[in-house]
Design a protein around this motif. Structure first.
Motif, mmCIF file in Angstrom:
data_model
loop_
_atom_site.group_PDB
_atom_site.id
_atom_site.type_symbol
_atom_site.label_atom_id
_atom_site.label_comp_id
_atom_site.label_asym_id
_atom_site.label_seq_id
_atom_site.Cartn_x
_atom_site.Cartn_y
_atom_site.Cartn_z
ATOM 1 N N ALA A 20 7.607 5.196 -4.569
ATOM 2 C CA ALA A 20 7.368 4.164 -5.585
ATOM 3 C C ALA A 20 8.586 3.251 -5.777
ATOM 4 O O ALA A 20 8.434 2.039 -5.962
ATOM 5 C CB ALA A 20 7.010 4.833 -6.911
ATOM 6 N N VAL B 96 0.847 -1.187 0.000
ATOM 7 C CA VAL B 96 0.000 0.000 0.000
ATOM 8 C C VAL B 96 0.886 1.241 0.000
ATOM 9 O O VAL B 96 1.902 1.295 0.693
ATOM 10 C CB VAL B 96 -1.004 -0.008 1.191
ATOM 11 C CG1 VAL B 96 -0.290 -0.027 2.534
ATOM 12 C CG2 VAL B 96 -1.938 1.184 1.123
ATOM 13 N N GLY C 76 0.334 9.269 -0.458
ATOM 14 C CA GLY C 76 0.641 10.298 0.525
ATOM 15 C C GLY C 76 -0.028 10.214 1.883
ATOM 16 O O GLY C 76 0.524 10.712 2.854
HETATM 17 C C1 B12 Z 1 -3.215 16.270 -7.671
HETATM 18 C C2 B12 Z 1 -4.336 16.197 -6.646
HETATM 19 C C3 B12 Z 1 -5.633 16.067 -7.124
HETATM 20 C C4 B12 Z 1 -5.962 15.882 -8.612
HETATM 21 C C5 B12 Z 1 -5.806 14.378 -8.936
HETATM 22 C C6 B12 Z 1 -5.394 14.112 -10.362
HETATM 23 C C7 B12 Z 1 -5.066 12.661 -10.578
HETATM 24 N N1 B12 Z 1 -5.250 12.237 -11.807
HETATM 25 O O1 B12 Z 1 -4.653 11.916 -9.693
HETATM 26 C C8 B12 Z 1 -7.452 16.372 -8.641
HETATM 27 C C9 B12 Z 1 -7.445 17.865 -8.823
HETATM 28 C C10 B12 Z 1 -8.344 15.721 -9.693
HETATM 29 C C11 B12 Z 1 -7.856 16.060 -7.202
HETATM 30 C C12 B12 Z 1 -9.164 15.836 -6.821
HETATM 31 C C13 B12 Z 1 -9.555 15.707 -5.492
HETATM 32 N N2 B12 Z 1 -8.809 15.806 -4.402
HETATM 33 CO CO1 B12 Z 1 -6.910 15.857 -4.483
HETATM 34 N N3 B12 Z 1 -5.018 16.214 -4.330
HETATM 35 C C14 B12 Z 1 -4.070 16.283 -5.229
HETATM 36 C C15 B12 Z 1 -2.712 16.604 -4.535
HETATM 37 C C16 B12 Z 1 -2.409 18.092 -4.693
HETATM 38 C C17 B12 Z 1 -1.502 15.845 -5.016
HETATM 39 C C18 B12 Z 1 -1.691 14.333 -5.018
HETATM 40 C C19 B12 Z 1 -0.670 13.697 -5.939
HETATM 41 O O2 B12 Z 1 -0.982 13.291 -7.048
HETATM 42 N N4 B12 Z 1 0.583 13.643 -5.477
HETATM 43 C C20 B12 Z 1 1.697 13.135 -6.292
HETATM 44 C C21 B12 Z 1 1.715 11.594 -6.224
HETATM 45 C C22 B12 Z 1 2.761 11.108 -7.191
HETATM 46 O O3 B12 Z 1 2.044 11.252 -4.874
HETATM 47 P P1 B12 Z 1 1.537 9.901 -4.174
HETATM 48 O O4 B12 Z 1 0.198 9.511 -4.623
HETATM 49 O O5 B12 Z 1 1.779 10.024 -2.722
HETATM 50 O O6 B12 Z 1 2.508 8.799 -4.799
HETATM 51 C C23 B12 Z 1 3.875 8.594 -4.444
HETATM 52 C C24 B12 Z 1 4.075 7.626 -3.287
HETATM 53 O O7 B12 Z 1 3.150 7.740 -2.274
HETATM 54 C C25 B12 Z 1 4.122 6.284 -3.942
HETATM 55 N N5 B12 Z 1 2.880 5.493 -4.109
HETATM 56 C C26 B12 Z 1 1.642 5.918 -4.380
HETATM 57 N N6 B12 Z 1 0.817 4.882 -4.534
HETATM 58 C C27 B12 Z 1 1.537 3.758 -4.384
HETATM 59 C C28 B12 Z 1 1.162 2.409 -4.453
HETATM 60 C C29 B12 Z 1 2.134 1.423 -4.246
HETATM 61 C C30 B12 Z 1 1.741 0.005 -4.350
HETATM 62 C C31 B12 Z 1 3.475 1.806 -3.948
HETATM 63 C C32 B12 Z 1 4.499 0.768 -3.733
HETATM 64 C C33 B12 Z 1 3.841 3.162 -3.883
HETATM 65 C C34 B12 Z 1 2.866 4.107 -4.106
HETATM 66 O O8 B12 Z 1 4.623 6.525 -5.233
HETATM 67 C C35 B12 Z 1 4.492 7.877 -5.633
HETATM 68 C C36 B12 Z 1 5.855 8.397 -6.040
HETATM 69 O O9 B12 Z 1 6.842 8.028 -5.140
HETATM 70 C C37 B12 Z 1 -3.042 16.235 -3.027
HETATM 71 C C38 B12 Z 1 -2.295 17.036 -1.962
HETATM 72 C C39 B12 Z 1 -0.921 16.505 -1.659
HETATM 73 N N7 B12 Z 1 -0.031 17.365 -1.385
HETATM 74 O O10 B12 Z 1 -0.709 15.284 -1.644
HETATM 75 C C40 B12 Z 1 -4.570 16.460 -2.963
HETATM 76 C C41 B12 Z 1 -5.396 15.594 -1.999
HETATM 77 C C42 B12 Z 1 -4.939 14.154 -2.034
HETATM 78 N N8 B12 Z 1 -6.816 15.714 -2.564
HETATM 79 C C43 B12 Z 1 -7.677 15.801 -1.665
HETATM 80 C C44 B12 Z 1 -9.073 15.952 -1.944
HETATM 81 C C45 B12 Z 1 -9.972 16.160 -0.744
HETATM 82 C C46 B12 Z 1 -9.565 15.908 -3.267
HETATM 83 C C47 B12 Z 1 -11.023 16.035 -3.714
HETATM 84 C C48 B12 Z 1 -12.057 15.352 -2.818
HETATM 85 C C49 B12 Z 1 -11.295 17.533 -3.868
HETATM 86 C C50 B12 Z 1 -12.734 17.934 -4.097
HETATM 87 N N9 B12 Z 1 -13.244 18.652 -3.126
HETATM 88 O O11 B12 Z 1 -13.320 17.541 -5.090
HETATM 89 C C51 B12 Z 1 -10.965 15.398 -5.127
HETATM 90 C C52 B12 Z 1 -11.013 13.835 -5.079
HETATM 91 C C53 B12 Z 1 -12.230 13.149 -5.381
HETATM 92 C C54 B12 Z 1 -12.035 11.660 -5.126
HETATM 93 N N10 B12 Z 1 -13.110 11.000 -4.818
HETATM 94 O O12 B12 Z 1 -10.968 11.094 -5.181
HETATM 95 C C55 B12 Z 1 -7.111 15.736 -0.260
HETATM 96 C C56 B12 Z 1 -7.353 14.372 0.431
HETATM 97 C C57 B12 Z 1 -7.703 14.554 1.908
HETATM 98 C C58 B12 Z 1 -7.880 13.245 2.626
HETATM 99 N N11 B12 Z 1 -7.386 13.215 3.807
HETATM 100 O O13 B12 Z 1 -8.447 12.292 2.215
HETATM 101 C C59 B12 Z 1 -5.610 16.117 -0.509
HETATM 102 C C60 B12 Z 1 -4.625 15.513 0.501
HETATM 103 C C61 B12 Z 1 -5.536 17.677 -0.490
HETATM 104 C C62 B12 Z 1 -5.848 18.271 0.877
HETATM 105 N N12 B12 Z 1 -4.827 18.577 1.647
HETATM 106 O O14 B12 Z 1 -6.978 18.429 1.222
HETATM 107 N N13 B12 Z 1 -6.775 16.042 -6.372
#
Ligand code: B12
Length: 169
Positions: free
Chosen positions: A155, A133, A136
Motif C-alpha cells: 500500500a 492495481v 495479494g
Molecule cells: C482475510 C481473508 C478472507 C476474509 C476477508 C475479510 C475482508 N473483509 O476482506 C473472508 C473470511 C471474509 C474471506 C472470504 C473468502 N475468501 Co478469502 N482470504 C483471506 C486471506 C486469509 C487474507 C487476505 C487479506 O485480507 N490479506 C491482508 C491484506 C491487507 O492484503 P492485500 O489485500 O494483499 O493488501 C496489501 C497489498 O496487496 C496492498 N494493496 C491491496 N489492494 C491495493 C490496491 C491498491 C490501489 C494499492 C496501491 C495497493 C493495494 O496493500 C495492502 C497492504 O500493503 C487470503 C489468503 C492470503 N494469505 O492472502 C484469503 C483468500 C484471498 N481468500 C480466498 C477465497 C477463495 C475466499 C472465499 C471464496 C472463500 C469461500 N469459499 O467462501 C471468500 C470470498 C468470497 C468473494 N467472492 O470474495 C482465496 C482466493 C483464491 C483466488 N486465487 O482467487 C485466498 C487467496 C485464500 C486461498 N489461498 O485460497 N477471505
C-alpha cells in the motif's frame, strides 16, 4: 493479517478465526481514522477512486490503501466491494480523480477489472487518470492484462506513486 493468512493456509486457523481477525482489523482502522484526519492538509493533494470489483468481497487491502492515502492528504472515494465496472466509470465522470485504484484478492475478479479499464478507455477517461492495481494475487502480468500504470503488493508503494505523479516527491 499476513500471519493470519499463513496460519489459515497451513490449517492452523479456521475460517471463523480468519473472519474474527478481519473484523478486529477493521475496528483498528476505524480507531485510527479520526486521528489521521487531524494531520491531513486542509486542501486535498488530489482525488482517488478505489474499489474492489465484482466477484470479490475482500476489502482489508483496499481499506489500508484508502486510510494511508487519506492520511497523506488525498480525497478518497471508496466504492466498496463487489463493485460493478459501470459504477467505476460513473464515479470517475462525477469525481474527476487523478487516480483510480483497484484492489483484488480473487483471481476470478480479474475480468471485471479488465472490463472497467476497457470501459474507461471507451468513455475517453483512461488518459485522464493513472490506474493502480494491488492485492495479494496481482503480478506484473495482471498489470499488463488490464493495462494499469502501477501494480504493487504494498500500500505504501501506491501512496508513494501518487505523491510522485502529483509532483510532491
Ligand atoms: C482475510 C481473508 C478472507 C476474509 C476477508 C475479510 C475482508 N473483509 O476482506 C473472508 C473470511 C471474509 C474471506 C472470504 C473468502 N475468501 Co478469502 N482470504 C483471506 C486471506 C486469509 C487474507 C487476505 C487479506 O485480507 N490479506 C491482508 C491484506 C491487507 O492484503 P492485500 O489485500 O494483499 O493488501 C496489501 C497489498 O496487496 C496492498 N494493496 C491491496 N489492494 C491495493 C490496491 C491498491 C490501489 C494499492 C496501491 C495497493 C493495494 O496493500 C495492502 C497492504 O500493503 C487470503 C489468503 C492470503 N494469505 O492472502 C484469503 C483468500 C484471498 N481468500 C480466498 C477465497 C477463495 C475466499 C472465499 C471464496 C472463500 C469461500 N469459499 O467462501 C471468500 C470470498 C468470497 C468473494 N467472492 O470474495 C482465496 C482466493 C483464491 C483466488 N486465487 O482467487 C485466498 C487467496 C485464500 C486461498 N489461498 O485460497 N477471505
Amino acid at each position: 493479517m499476513t500471519i493470519v493468512g499463513d496460519r489459515f493456509r497451513k490449517g492452523e486457523y479456521f475460517l471463523a478465526e480468519l473472519m474474527l481477525s478481519a473484523e478486529i482489523f477493521k475496528g483498528v482502522v476505524a480507531i485510527l481514522d479520526p486521528y489521521l484526519a487531524k494531520v491531513r492538509p486542509p486542501k486535498p493533494l488530489g482525488k482517488v477512486v478505489v474499489a474492489t470489483l465484482k466477484g470479490d468481497i475482500h476489502d482489508l487491502g483496499k481499506n489500508i490503501v484508502a486510510t494511508l492515502l487519506r492520511a497523506q492528504g488525498f480525497d478518497v472515494c471508496d466504492l466498496g466491494v463487489d463493485v460493478d465496472p459501470a459504477l467505476v466509470v460513473e464515479k470517475v465522470k462525477e469525481v474527476k480523480p487523478e487516480f483510480v485504484g483497484f484492489s483484488v484478492l480473487m483471481t476470478t475478479a480479474f475480468a471485471a477489472m479488465k472490463q472497467a479499464a476497457d470501459m474507461l478507455e471507451e468513455a475517453g477517461l483512461r488518459d485522464q487518470i493513472k490506474l493502480m492495481v494491488g492485492g495479494g494475487v496481482t503480478t506484473p502480468m495482471v498489470k499488463e492484462y488490464i493495462g494499469a500504470d502501477l501494480q504493487t503488493l504494498d500500500a505504501t508503494e501506491g501512496v508513494a506513486y501518487c505523491m510522485k505523479v502529483i509532483g510532491r516527491k
